[in-house]
Design an enzyme around this catalytic site. Structure first.
Site, PDB file in Angstrom:
ATOM      1  N   HIS A  44      -8.261   4.361   3.338  1.00 29.76           N
ATOM      2  CA  HIS A  44      -8.829   5.585   2.751  1.00 29.76           C
ATOM      3  C   HIS A  44      -8.163   5.897   1.411  1.00 29.76           C
ATOM      4  CE1 HIS A  44     -10.565   9.742   3.062  1.00 29.76           C
ATOM      5  NE2 HIS A  44      -9.514  10.012   2.291  1.00 29.76           N
ATOM      6  N   GLU A  45      -6.844   5.952   1.410  1.00 24.43           N
ATOM      7  CA  GLU A  45      -6.131   6.299   0.179  1.00 24.43           C
ATOM      8  C   GLU A  45      -6.202   5.187  -0.853  1.00 24.43           C
ATOM      9  OE1 GLU A  45      -5.024   9.229  -0.579  1.00 24.43           O
ATOM     10  OE2 GLU A  45      -5.651   9.966   1.381  1.00 24.43           O
ATOM     11  N   HIS A  48      -9.387   5.566  -2.745  1.00 27.51           N
ATOM     12  CA  HIS A  48      -9.276   6.594  -3.790  1.00 27.51           C
ATOM     13  C   HIS A  48      -8.622   6.013  -5.042  1.00 27.51           C
ATOM     14  CE1 HIS A  48     -10.720   9.985  -1.588  1.00 27.51           C
ATOM     15  NE2 HIS A  48      -9.707  10.065  -0.747  1.00 27.51           N
TER      16      HIS A  48
END
Length: 240
Positions: A44-45, A48
């Site tokens: 997820h990170e 980003h």
């Protein structure tokens, strides 16, 4: 070189007594939650950071956050929330929106990249679950692996839906804010840090629990045919 252990041969009986009284299923349950959670928050990170990097912001790269090392993305409280409630958060990837060519749009794209990656993970792991269901269901270890695969899909989906809630500092707020005029956008950003207090209050009061669970269950059931189609394909290829 002789390997040294904290017990000698005569102490093995004591160790067996200790081991016999320890419930190893509890340790397995912890691992069953920790490994999928770390995988989901890491990707997820990382998503980003990669999205921001592709759009011209090198802040995450300079901070060493474009990595698959989960320790660089770990937020202890967020991980605990994921283990307990299957929704949570990681340490936010640093982003400087003023490095973007089109700050509001690119910030929204960067924010959306995290939940989008989690939806992709969910689809991939559901397909994997269906593909491995027949060969793995025959053994206890195989069933454990299947359970971990399924849990990864569900945790990843929960992370995606939770982060789409339009409350700062969650990703959904950045996507929603991109629709505001520039002046209103910058004004809201000044008070973004107070959103965490609102989020914790909503969670503590149980306001989010029921609708969030309902949303996760509904989307999960919608995606479950992916596993069935994957299973059907394996049957056609190898079991006929």
């Amino acid at each position: 070189m002789r390997c040294c252990f904290p017990w000698e041969v005569n102490d093995i009986g004591i160790w067996e007594d200790i081991k016999g009284g320890f419930d190893f299923s509890y340790l397995l349950d912890i691992l069953l939650g920790v490994i999928p959670s770390l995988l989901c928050i890491t990707l997820h990170e990382l998503s980003h950071g990669l999205a921001a990097y592709k759009l011209g912001d090198t802040t995450a790269k300079d901070a060493g956050r474009l990595t698959l090392n989960p320790l660089r993305h770990l937020d202890p409280m967020g991980l605990l929330m994921m283990l307990v409630f299957h929704v949570g958060w990681a340490k936010p990837v640093p982003v400087n929106m003023f490095c973007f060519r089109r700050p509001k749009r690119d910030m929204a794209i960067t924010a959306l990249a995290g939940p989008a990656s989690n939806v992709i993970i969910t689809v991939v792991f559901l397909a994997l679950y269906g593909a491995l269901f027949l060969p793995l269901r025959q053994s206890a270890v195989g069933q454990y692996v299947l359970e971990m695969i399924q849990l990864t899909a569900r945790i990843s989906l929960g992370l995606a839906i939770f982060n789409l809630i339009p409350v700062p500092p969650l990703d959904g707020s950045k996507i929603l804010l991109s629709l505001l005029p520039d002046r209103g956008y910058l004004t809201v950003l000044r008070y973004e840090r107070y959103g965490s207090l609102l989020l914790f209050a909503l969670m503590a009061l149980g306001v989010l629990g029921t609708p969030l669970t309902a949303a996760i269950n509904a989307v999960y059931q919608t995606l479950m045919p992916v596993a069935q189609e994957s299973l059907n394909l394996i049957v056609k290829l190898f079991y006929r």
